[in-house]
Design an enzyme around this catalytic site. Structure first.
Site, mmCIF file in Angstrom:
data_model
loop_
_atom_site.group_PDB
_atom_site.id
_atom_site.type_symbol
_atom_site.label_atom_id
_atom_site.label_comp_id
_atom_site.label_asym_id
_atom_site.label_seq_id
_atom_site.Cartn_x
_atom_site.Cartn_y
_atom_site.Cartn_z
ATOM 1 N N ASP A 21 10.236 3.644 20.002
ATOM 2 C CA ASP A 21 10.422 2.203 19.801
ATOM 3 C C ASP A 21 9.945 1.403 21.021
ATOM 4 O O ASP A 21 9.995 1.891 22.147
ATOM 5 C CB ASP A 21 11.909 1.927 19.531
ATOM 6 C CG ASP A 21 12.136 0.569 18.895
ATOM 7 O OD1 ASP A 21 11.149 -0.054 18.432
ATOM 8 O OD2 ASP A 21 13.295 0.118 18.857
ATOM 9 N N ASN A 69 10.141 -0.517 7.677
ATOM 10 C CA ASN A 69 8.925 -1.056 8.318
ATOM 11 C C ASN A 69 7.916 -1.600 7.297
ATOM 12 O O ASN A 69 7.024 -2.371 7.653
ATOM 13 C CB ASN A 69 8.253 -0.009 9.215
ATOM 14 C CG ASN A 69 9.005 0.307 10.482
ATOM 15 O OD1 ASN A 69 8.954 1.416 10.995
ATOM 16 N ND2 ASN A 69 9.733 -0.664 11.024
#
Ligand code: IPE
Ligand code: IPE
Ligand code: MG
Length: 246
Positions: A21, A69
């Site tokens: 991330d 996502n």
């Protein structure tokens, strides 16, 4: 002593899972578009994969794209899919050279045809490699995975292939995308976020967690070593007392 010398290669996590991330914030800090962050993130992927293989980690799972996502702006999703295709093409040689088998978990039917085909090609070409299994979590969501398992198992019960009485944890394991992988021992998440984001909820039941503020494109060998050193300092008790496991 170097960090790497502090690592006991006899006590490595058998299954390391990483939530990669911070690509977007890395780019933003530099005044660049998010796409540059993703592009630079692929360098950290290569370093991490090669370092894990060299150390002797048998299973590495990388969270590359979640079911959530898909809700990002179309332009970003398109960029990520293009990057996936080019990475798969470019990294085949690295995988072969390092004797690494590619595997994937997730709902890959949602991927663009080209990405799915490239993925299946690399999986097929590396299927006999045995040093490490690299699993990409792509279009992956743990709740979707569990729901999918529940549906398949209920069908089997309905059709008398399995009985309700015989249902146990191993049957659930066998119906997850991760059926061929051991439970996760260590989860690393970069970028300072302390959450799981729908990743391997069942499989991390007894995993250790390592959170670092380092943004994924800055994550290098030393950061990985640091995480493993931290993991090896911990006492994993699995519900027992400290005395019982000594
Ligand atoms: C991780 O970086 C890559 C994916 C989730 C695909 P992010 O894109 O989430 O970066 P941040 O969290 O916005 O910085
Ligand atoms: C998790 O990162 C998914 C991947 C790393 C692929 P996100 O950036 O999507 O997670 P949230 O939305 O901040 O929890
Ligand atoms: Mg993020």
């Amino acid at each position: 002593m170097n960090l790497i010398e502090k690592i006991d290669t006899n006590r490595l996590p058998k299954h390391l899972a990483i939530i990669m991330d911070g690509n977007g914030r890395w780019a933003k800090q530099k005044g660049l578009l998010r796409a540059f962050g993703h592009e630079n993130g692929t360098k950290s992927v290569r370093i991490t994969v090669e370092t894990c293989a060299k150390l002797g980690i048998e299973n590495l799972t990388l969270y590359a794209f979640s079911t959530e996502n898909w809700n990002r702006p179309k332009l970003e999703v398109d960029t990520l899919m293009k990057l996936l295709i080019s990475s798969l093409k470019n990294e085949l040689e690295t995988l072969q050279k390092n004797n690494i088998r590619l595997n994937c978990i997730g709902n890959i039917d949602r991927l663009p045809e080209k990405a799915k085909n490239e993925l299946l090609t690399v999986i097929e070409k590396t299927k006999n490699n045995s040093r490490m299994t690299l699993t990409l979590a792509l279009s992956y969501g743990s709740r979707e995975e569990l729901l999918n398992a529940v549906k398949i198992i209920s069908d089997k019960v309905k059709n008398n292939i399995i009985s309700t009485d015989s249902l146990d944890e191993s049957i659930i394991n066998q119906h997850l995308y991760t059926h061929n992988l051991p439970d996760v021992d260590l989860v690393i998440r970069t970028s300072g976020e302390h959450r799981i984001s729908n990743f391997l909820l069942w499989q991390i039941a007894y995993a250790e967690f390592y959170f670092t503020d380092v943004l994924w494109p800055d994550f290098k060998e030393a950061d990985l070593y640091e995480a493993i050193v931290s993991y090896q300092k911990r006492e994993r008790r699995f519900g027992k007392t400290s005395e019982q496991i000594k």
